[in-house]
Structure formats: C-alpha cells, structure tokens
Design a protein around this motif. Structure first.
Motif, mmCIF file in Angstrom:
data_model
loop_
_atom_site.group_PDB
_atom_site.id
_atom_site.type_symbol
_atom_site.label_atom_id
_atom_site.label_comp_id
_atom_site.label_asym_id
_atom_site.label_seq_id
_atom_site.Cartn_x
_atom_site.Cartn_y
_atom_site.Cartn_z
ATOM 1 N N VAL A 82 0.841 -1.203 0.000
ATOM 2 C CA VAL A 82 0.000 0.000 0.000
ATOM 3 C C VAL A 82 0.876 1.252 0.000
ATOM 4 N N GLY A 83 1.957 1.220 0.778
ATOM 5 C CA GLY A 83 2.867 2.357 0.825
ATOM 6 C C GLY A 83 3.544 2.612 -0.509
ATOM 7 N N VAL A 84 3.955 1.543 -1.183
ATOM 8 C CA VAL A 84 4.592 1.693 -2.498
ATOM 9 C C VAL A 84 3.601 2.266 -3.503
ATOM 10 N N LYS A 85 2.372 1.781 -3.481
ATOM 11 C CA LYS A 85 1.355 2.300 -4.401
ATOM 12 C C LYS A 85 1.084 3.780 -4.145
ATOM 13 N N ALA A 86 1.157 4.184 -2.881
ATOM 14 C CA ALA A 86 0.891 5.584 -2.538
ATOM 15 C C ALA A 86 2.088 6.494 -2.801
ATOM 16 N N ALA A 87 3.248 5.916 -3.065
ATOM 17 C CA ALA A 87 4.472 6.704 -3.238
ATOM 18 C C ALA A 87 4.379 7.613 -4.463
ATOM 19 N N LYS A 88 4.808 8.858 -4.305
ATOM 20 C CA LYS A 88 4.804 9.817 -5.409
ATOM 21 C C LYS A 88 6.021 9.663 -6.305
ATOM 22 N N TYR A 89 7.092 9.085 -5.755
ATOM 23 C CA TYR A 89 8.364 9.091 -6.469
ATOM 24 C C TYR A 89 8.805 7.677 -6.839
ATOM 25 N N GLU A 90 9.701 7.609 -7.804
ATOM 26 C CA GLU A 90 10.163 6.324 -8.324
ATOM 27 C C GLU A 90 10.944 5.528 -7.285
ATOM 28 N N TRP A 91 11.784 6.213 -6.519
ATOM 29 C CA TRP A 91 12.576 5.510 -5.511
ATOM 30 C C TRP A 91 11.810 5.460 -4.191
ATOM 31 N N CYS A 92 11.650 4.248 -3.661
ATOM 32 C CA CYS A 92 11.024 4.038 -2.357
ATOM 33 C C CYS A 92 12.107 3.586 -1.375
ATOM 34 N N LEU A 93 12.084 4.147 -0.178
ATOM 35 C CA LEU A 93 13.076 3.799 0.837
ATOM 36 C C LEU A 93 12.334 3.232 2.041
ATOM 37 N N LEU A 94 12.465 1.936 2.234
ATOM 38 C CA LEU A 94 11.712 1.224 3.262
ATOM 39 C C LEU A 94 12.492 1.164 4.570
ATOM 40 N N THR A 95 11.809 1.524 5.659
ATOM 41 C CA THR A 95 12.420 1.415 6.979
ATOM 42 C C THR A 95 11.325 1.149 8.004
ATOM 43 N N GLU A 96 11.654 1.282 9.291
ATOM 44 C CA GLU A 96 10.719 0.958 10.363
ATOM 45 C C GLU A 96 10.479 2.168 11.260
ATOM 46 N N ALA A 97 9.337 2.149 11.948
ATOM 47 C CA ALA A 97 9.028 3.223 12.891
ATOM 48 C C ALA A 97 10.028 3.255 14.042
ATOM 49 N N SER A 98 10.658 2.120 14.315
ATOM 50 C CA SER A 98 11.620 2.042 15.422
ATOM 51 C C SER A 98 12.998 2.575 15.051
ATOM 52 N N CYS A 99 13.189 2.955 13.793
ATOM 53 C CA CYS A 99 14.500 3.428 13.329
ATOM 54 C C CYS A 99 14.547 4.952 13.275
ATOM 55 N N ARG A 100 15.759 5.478 13.448
ATOM 56 C CA ARG A 100 15.970 6.913 13.292
ATOM 57 C C ARG A 100 17.303 7.156 12.586
ATOM 58 N N PRO A 101 17.373 8.150 11.714
ATOM 59 C CA PRO A 101 18.632 8.459 11.025
ATOM 60 C C PRO A 101 19.692 8.963 11.997
ATOM 61 N N ASP A 102 20.936 8.570 11.748
ATOM 62 C CA ASP A 102 22.054 9.064 12.552
ATOM 63 C C ASP A 102 22.477 10.470 12.132
ATOM 64 N N SER A 103 22.009 10.906 10.965
ATOM 65 C CA SER A 103 22.435 12.196 10.423
ATOM 66 C C SER A 103 21.268 12.877 9.719
ATOM 67 N N ASP A 104 21.285 14.209 9.708
ATOM 68 C CA ASP A 104 20.287 14.953 8.939
ATOM 69 C C ASP A 104 20.514 14.806 7.439
ATOM 70 N N PHE A 105 21.653 14.221 7.065
ATOM 71 C CA PHE A 105 21.962 14.005 5.650
ATOM 72 C C PHE A 105 21.862 12.525 5.278
ATOM 73 N N TRP A 106 21.150 11.765 6.108
ATOM 74 C CA TRP A 106 20.959 10.336 5.823
ATOM 75 C C TRP A 106 20.322 10.128 4.453
ATOM 76 N N LEU A 107 19.250 10.845 4.169
ATOM 77 C CA LEU A 107 18.534 10.652 2.908
ATOM 78 C C LEU A 107 19.416 11.028 1.722
#
Length: 385
Positions: free
Chosen positions: A127-152
């Motif tokens: 469902v998330g992939v179908k709702a995605a606006k962009y070609e690249w999808c980046l899958l992760t979990e609610a329990s995760c957090r980026p180590d950097s503001d430049f992670w993406l």
C-alpha cells in the motif's frame, strides 16, 4: 612415543592449518566502503532523485512519535515524502500523525481491517509503495531513526540510473544489546553486503532498503511469499536484485539506529528468517562459504586443543610448543581481522571476546534451527485455516 620427524610433521601441519583457517575468515574478504563522502550540504554533482520513505507503523505509535521528526527534518535538496502506513482504527498512531501532520512532507494511509491469506506487513508495504509519489522508495521501520540529517542525501548517492536496489546499514544502541548481539548483526550484514558486491545479492537484515517502485510493481511485489508473515526485506532483495542492479550505501551518514531490540523481537527475527530462507534463491552460493569458514575454524581449533592435551600427556615439548603456536596464530589473526572490520562500522567490542564469538555463532545458529524446527509452523504464515 612420536619420532622427531613425525612430531615436526604434525606441528607444521597444525601451524599451516591455522594459517589457512585464518585466511578463510570472512572478515578478511574485501568490502568496499565509500569513506570519502561528498559535501552533502552543498551543491550536488548531479540532481538527486525524488524519494518516498515508507514506514509501516503496525503497533508502533510510541516509536513513530519519537523517530518520525528525524525523517521529516532531513536536509535534502530534491523532493521527498514520508509515507506512514498504519492500521485503520489504531487510535494511538492516528493521534501521533495528527500531532505531526503539519508537515507537507508527511502522507498517511491506512490498511483495511481485514486481509485474508496475506501478511499485514507486506500489505502495508505494498500500500505504501502504491501511494508513493516518487520512483525511488526507501523502506524502513518506525523504530528506526537516522544518525544524520543528511541520511537521505547519503542514501540517494547510491540510487544510480542503472540501479534498482540500494541497501543501507542499521545498528543498535550500545546500551540496548549485548556485545554478542552486535557481533551477530554485524556479521550477517557484512555477509549480505559482500553478496551484493559480488553480484549475487541474497537478502537484507537491515531496515534501510531503497528500491524502484516500477521494479516492485511490475514484478508483482511480494507475490510468491505473501503467505509468510515476515521476510519483507530479504524477499525484496532476493527477488528483484540481479547481477548488476544493486548497490550499497554504508558510509556512516547512511546509517540508521534501530531502537526496537527487545528479546522477543530479536528472537522472532531470527526464527522468521529461518522460515523465509526456504523460499529464497541462491541459498547454496550464499551459505557454502559460511559453512566452509566454520568448518575450518572449528576443525583447526579442536585439532590444536587435542594436540596440546596429547603433547602434555606424553611430555612432547616440541609438539606442545608447535600446538600452542598454531593456536596463538589462529586466535590473534582471526581476532585482528574481526576487530578491524568492526572498527570500520564504529562497533567496538573487546578483542578478547571476538574469537570466542566466532566459535559461538555456529552453535547459536544451531539453537535457532532447533527452536524453529519444533515451533508451530502456523506462527510463520498468515494461512491459519
């Protein structure tokens, strides 16, 4: 009593075996890590793609409230969105989304109350992939957090025109897991990173995985393993990767920290993996080097111990010295190789533990195999009828 020639032959063989077993260490196999990071805060050499971050939020309201702001505040020069997929009727998650809903980068969608014969997690991802606006999808979990503001932005540098999959790295807080759990997770992640670099991707044990929407949808998503409750990261890599369409994003700014490391979660992840791998291609190619490494390590270790005991009993000091030397070579070389590999991922474990962790890992896997064998197989599937 052994003759001098026989003693020298046995001692030399033990030393040679120790050298071979040391060279067979998986931590000596090359893994290319891009440590020369671009200036991600400045102008990029080429435009970065639009990205949809997909977060299935099944019963993860507390984690979502804590970690979602880290995703929304990413410093990224191209468009991106965060797609949160929650259970319809999950009031806790709905409340969190309402509180954080002011961001124009946040999009929430909800699953229907019932879905027969299909994993809820895989349905949420689809469902998330179908709702995605962009070609690249980046899958992760609610329990995760980026180590950097430049992670993406760091992850995006691996999303090349000729690639369809980009795998990142996750790790755990030091105060949440034991040294051995750090070692287990890192060892498996490194093996999977190596398989990608060698052109025969096998799976993914890190909740930090990017893939193209068109590849996922045109390949019918999780068709073929919909009945299995878990294994979503493994199946995406195993099903859609080819010899040259996958890349790694494992420099430090690409890392995520996973906060969900409860004993139940840790055990379940390993049991579900044992069920999932029955349906994954390339298992022999992936597992055979691991089997040979463990075989050589244990054979060499036991041969050295047996020789030390035997030499002590018969008072053969030459053989005893050679056996101790061989064991010392094995211990030091395997420890240094493992310690060096861990240091590149900022994982610091006492060197005195590492050799014994390598011996222990095969027995841990055997314990999980036995536990999986006697488990109720309906626990792994959505087909309960």
């Amino acid at each position: 009593m052994l003759t001098l020639l026989t003693t020298i032959y046995i001692g030399g063989t033990l030393i040679l075996l120790s050298v071979i077993a040391s060279l067979a260490s998986p931590f000596l196999r090359k893994l290319t890590i891009n440590t020369e990071e671009d200036d991600l805060s400045g102008e990029q050499k080429q435009p970065l793609p639009g990205i949809s971050i997909i977060i299935p939020a099944h019963k993860g309201a507390a984690f979502l409230e804590e970690n979602l702001p880290y995703f929304l505040q990413q410093q990224y020069t191209s468009p991106f969105q965060v797609v949160v997929v929650a259970e319809k009727g999950d009031t806790d998650t709905e409340d969190v989304l309402k509180r954080l809903g002011a961001s124009d980068k946040l999009y929430a969608t909800f699953l229907p109350m019932s879905s027969r014969y299909m994993s809820r997690r895989k349905l949420a991802i689809t469902v998330g992939v179908k709702a995605a606006k962009y070609e690249w999808c980046l899958l992760t979990e609610a329990s995760c957090r980026p180590d950097s503001d430049f992670w993406l932005a760091s992850m995006a540098t691996a999303m090349h025109e000729d690639k369809a999959i980009a795998m990142g790295y996750t790790h755990f807080p030091d105060d949440k897991v034991t040294d051995y759990q750090h070692f287990q997770h890192f060892s498996k992640a490194r093996q999977m990173f190596r398989s990608i670099q060698r052109g025969h991707s096998y799976g993914c044990n890190c909740a930090n995985l990017a893939f193209r929407k068109t590849v996922f949808m045109e390949g019918n998503g999780f068709l073929g393993n919909l009945h299995l409750i878990r294994g979503e990261y493994d199946f995406i890599v195993n099903k859609f990767s080819t010899e040259d369409n996958s890349s790694l994003a494992i420099s430090p700014t690409c890392w995520l920290t996973d906060m969900d490391v409860s004993p139940k979660t840790w055990t379940n992840n390993r049991l579900f993996y044992r069920e999932s791998k029955k349906y994954m291609r390339g298992s022999f190619r992936y597992k055979f080097p691991i089997f040979m490494d463990n075989l050589l390590l244990h054979f060499c270790f036991l041969a050295n111990i047996a020789s030390i005991i035997y030499a002590s009993i018969i008072n053969n000091w030459i053989l005893l010295g050679a056996s101790i030397t061989a064991l010392f070579i094995l211990f030091i070389w395997r420890t240094l190789a493992c310690s060096s590999a861990l240091a590149k991922f900022s994982t610091h474990i006492s060197p005195f533990k590492l050799f014994f962790f390598q011996l222990r890992s095969v027995w841990t896997n055997c314990r999980y195999a036995i536990k999986h064998h006697f488990a109720d197989k309906y626990e792994f599937t959505s087909h309960k009828l």
